[in-house]
Scaffold this motif. Structure first.
Motif, PDB file in Angstrom:
ATOM      1  N   GLY A 278       0.826  -1.171   0.160  1.00  0.00           N
ATOM      2  CA  GLY A 278       0.064   0.055  -0.038  1.00  0.00           C
ATOM      3  C   GLY A 278       0.764   1.333  -0.064  1.00  0.00           C
ATOM      4  O   GLY A 278       1.965   1.149   0.264  1.00  0.00           O
ATOM      5  N   ASP A 279       0.178   2.257  -0.019  1.00  0.00           N
ATOM      6  CA  ASP A 279       0.928   3.705  -0.229  1.00  0.00           C
ATOM      7  C   ASP A 279       1.107   4.257   1.233  1.00  0.00           C
ATOM      8  O   ASP A 279       0.276   4.108   2.166  1.00  0.00           O
ATOM      9  N   VAL A 280       2.171   5.132   1.409  1.00  0.00           N
ATOM     10  CA  VAL A 280       2.241   5.766   2.700  1.00  0.00           C
ATOM     11  C   VAL A 280       2.633   7.076   2.285  1.00  0.00           C
ATOM     12  O   VAL A 280       3.149   7.556   1.348  1.00  0.00           O
ATOM     13  N   CYS A 281       2.002   8.130   3.299  1.00  0.00           N
ATOM     14  CA  CYS A 281       2.189   9.500   2.923  1.00  0.00           C
ATOM     15  C   CYS A 281       2.957  10.271   4.115  1.00  0.00           C
ATOM     16  O   CYS A 281       2.888   9.823   5.282  1.00  0.00           O
ATOM     17  N   GLY A 282       3.689  11.148   3.936  1.00  0.00           N
ATOM     18  CA  GLY A 282       4.443  12.253   4.841  1.00  0.00           C
ATOM     19  C   GLY A 282       5.478  13.145   4.623  1.00  0.00           C
ATOM     20  O   GLY A 282       5.536  13.254   3.059  1.00  0.00           O
ATOM     21  N   VAL A 283       5.769  14.110   5.073  1.00  0.00           N
ATOM     22  CA  VAL A 283       6.729  14.892   4.884  1.00  0.00           C
ATOM     23  C   VAL A 283       8.201  14.325   4.714  1.00  0.00           C
ATOM     24  O   VAL A 283       8.585  13.794   5.846  1.00  0.00           O
ATOM     25  N   CYS A 284       9.026  14.510   3.840  1.00  0.00           N
ATOM     26  CA  CYS A 284      10.305  14.032   3.691  1.00  0.00           C
ATOM     27  C   CYS A 284      11.201  14.918   4.386  1.00  0.00           C
ATOM     28  O   CYS A 284      11.412  16.030   4.643  1.00  0.00           O
ATOM     29  N   THR A 285      12.110  14.038   5.291  1.00  0.00           N
ATOM     30  CA  THR A 285      13.027  14.943   6.200  1.00  0.00           C
ATOM     31  C   THR A 285      14.437  14.248   5.790  1.00  0.00           C
ATOM     32  O   THR A 285      15.228  14.494   6.473  1.00  0.00           O
ATOM     33  N   GLY A 286      14.602  13.957   4.598  1.00  0.00           N
ATOM     34  CA  GLY A 286      15.755  13.646   4.033  1.00  0.00           C
ATOM     35  C   GLY A 286      15.948  11.885   3.991  1.00  0.00           C
ATOM     36  O   GLY A 286      15.166  11.383   3.958  1.00  0.00           O
ATOM     37  N   VAL A 287      17.293  11.881   4.034  1.00  0.00           N
ATOM     38  CA  VAL A 287      17.733  10.335   3.950  1.00  0.00           C
ATOM     39  C   VAL A 287      18.695  10.019   5.088  1.00  0.00           C
ATOM     40  O   VAL A 287      19.292  10.709   5.613  1.00  0.00           O
ATOM     41  N   ALA A 288      18.641   8.730   5.308  1.00  0.00           N
ATOM     42  CA  ALA A 288      19.634   8.300   6.472  1.00  0.00           C
ATOM     43  C   ALA A 288      20.736   7.653   5.781  1.00  0.00           C
ATOM     44  O   ALA A 288      20.914   7.530   4.662  1.00  0.00           O
TER      45      ALA A 288
ATOM     46  N   THR B 129      21.663   4.727   6.077  1.00  0.00           N
ATOM     47  CA  THR B 129      21.773   3.585   5.611  1.00  0.00           C
ATOM     48  C   THR B 129      21.240   3.735   4.020  1.00  0.00           C
ATOM     49  O   THR B 129      21.012   2.716   3.554  1.00  0.00           O
ATOM     50  N   GLY B 130      20.832   4.927   3.619  1.00  0.00           N
ATOM     51  CA  GLY B 130      20.031   5.242   2.450  1.00  0.00           C
ATOM     52  C   GLY B 130      18.812   5.323   2.470  1.00  0.00           C
ATOM     53  O   GLY B 130      18.034   5.294   1.326  1.00  0.00           O
ATOM     54  N   SER B 131      18.147   5.032   3.473  1.00  0.00           N
ATOM     55  CA  SER B 131      16.649   5.018   3.674  1.00  0.00           C
ATOM     56  C   SER B 131      16.172   6.411   3.467  1.00  0.00           C
ATOM     57  O   SER B 131      16.720   7.434   4.079  1.00  0.00           O
ATOM     58  N   LEU B 132      14.843   6.348   2.928  1.00  0.00           N
ATOM     59  CA  LEU B 132      14.170   7.452   2.938  1.00  0.00           C
ATOM     60  C   LEU B 132      13.373   7.822   4.337  1.00  0.00           C
ATOM     61  O   LEU B 132      12.702   6.905   4.827  1.00  0.00           O
ATOM     62  N   ARG B 133      13.536   9.019   4.715  1.00  0.00           N
ATOM     63  CA  ARG B 133      13.020   9.312   5.970  1.00  0.00           C
ATOM     64  C   ARG B 133      11.674  10.160   5.887  1.00  0.00           C
ATOM     65  O   ARG B 133      11.714  11.228   5.059  1.00  0.00           O
ATOM     66  N   LEU B 134      10.686   9.836   6.500  1.00  0.00           N
ATOM     67  CA  LEU B 134       9.412  10.526   6.493  1.00  0.00           C
ATOM     68  C   LEU B 134       8.787  10.707   7.767  1.00  0.00           C
ATOM     69  O   LEU B 134       8.938   9.959   8.418  1.00  0.00           O
ATOM     70  N   GLU B 135       8.282  12.007   7.794  1.00  0.00           N
ATOM     71  CA  GLU B 135       7.447  12.117   9.099  1.00  0.00           C
ATOM     72  C   GLU B 135       6.107  12.057   8.545  1.00  0.00           C
ATOM     73  O   GLU B 135       5.329  12.536   8.030  1.00  0.00           O
ATOM     74  N   THR B 136       5.571  10.835   9.042  1.00  0.00           N
ATOM     75  CA  THR B 136       4.240  10.454   8.841  1.00  0.00           C
ATOM     76  C   THR B 136       3.268  10.855   9.996  1.00  0.00           C
ATOM     77  O   THR B 136       3.765  11.033  10.924  1.00  0.00           O
TER      78      THR B 136
END
Ligand code: BTN
Length: 264
Positions: free
Chosen positions: A229-239, A241-248
């Motif tokens: 499924g989809d997830v929504c949030g404001v991007c706070t950059g990358v970690a 580890t290369g992961s995308l960081r979202l404030e959900t």
């Protein structure tokens, strides 16, 4: 179209100025990543190896998308060894590193370098439209090797591309009104790739300080497509580890994989 004299000048620059030890050039090929898959199975292949073409007839993108590479585009794949000591699970970071290398090279040949951004995990945007796509794959025959496929819209035209592609993508020539030196762009991208991979070999991470100033998504509302499924949030950059960081709505989260299908 690159003539033979231009090509041999480019090849000699690649040999003398970059880490590439083997070059294969095709006027036309299905996909440089497919050819690199075959080459990567050769144990004695001098590495890094470069497969370059002027036209692809079956270019592949992420998520089984088609990648169009007409004449004037810069289209190539590089086979590298995963740096010793870096676990296989960290391989996806290489896509982000390739994006940083391509971003820097593209920024070096446009008047407004600030307009060149990286979009997690591996696209480069110019003035709000996609100018470069990256497809990183691990050959099952040689899992310690990594194929980095890079397509840069350099001097090609997207005028005959489907409407949705034309709305979202641009070439450097279309954006700036001038031709770009594809040899220079290739050499600069390869030099950047070598630098990024060398640092990665030491830390096994991506430098957040390198990514942050150029991140297209930071501060924007993101819709991320996940298998469930989809997830929504404001991007706070990358970690790192290369992961995308979202404030959900549920709080801060990190996503290793996924496709950003919308951002405002
Ligand atoms: C994407 O945007 O989804 C990734 C596009 C990657 C395109 C490059 S062009 C060179 C290499 N060969 C391919 O078939 N694909 C990659």
């Amino acid at each position: 179209m690159v003539n033979e004299a231009d090509w041999s000048a480019i090849a000699s620059r690649v040999r003398s100025e970059t880490f590439v030890r083997h070059i294969e050039r095709h006027e036309e090929i299905g996909s440089t990543n497919d050819r690199a898959m075959v080459l990567a199975a050769e144990r004695d292949l001098p590495i890094p190896a470069l497969v370059l073409t002027e036209r692809q007839t079956a270019g592949r993108g992420r998520s089984a998308n088609v990648w169009r590479s007409g004449p004037g585009a810069l289209t190539f794949s590089v086979i590298v060894e995963r740096p010793p000591g870096v676990p296989a699970a960290r391989t996806p970071i290489v896509s982000l590193l390739a994006g940083l290398a391509a971003r820097r090279a593209i920024a070096g040949c446009v008047p407004d370098a600030v307009a060149v951004k990286v979009k997690w995990p591996n696209d480069v945007y110019l003035a709000g439209r996609k100018v470069c796509g990256i497809l990183t794959e691990v050959p099952s025959s040689s899992p310690h090797r990594i194929i980095i496929g890079i397509g840069i819209n350099g001097n090609n035209s997207l005028s005959d591309a489907p409407d949705d592609v034309r709305r979202r993508a641009v070439s450097i020539r279309e954006a700036t009104g001038t031709n770009v030196d594809l040899g220079e762009l290739l050499v600069a991208t390869l030099i950047g790739l070598e630098e990024e991979l060398a640092a990665f070999g030491i830390t096994g991470e991506i430098s957040i300080d390198s990514w942050s100033p150029h991140c297209l998504l930071t501060g924007r509302d993101i819709r991320l497509r996940l298998p469930n499924g989809d997830v929504c949030g404001v991007c706070t950059g990358v970690a790192s580890t290369g992961s995308l960081r979202l404030e959900t709505k549920e709080g801060p989260s990190e996503y290793k994989f996924g496709e950003v299908i919308g951002f405002d």
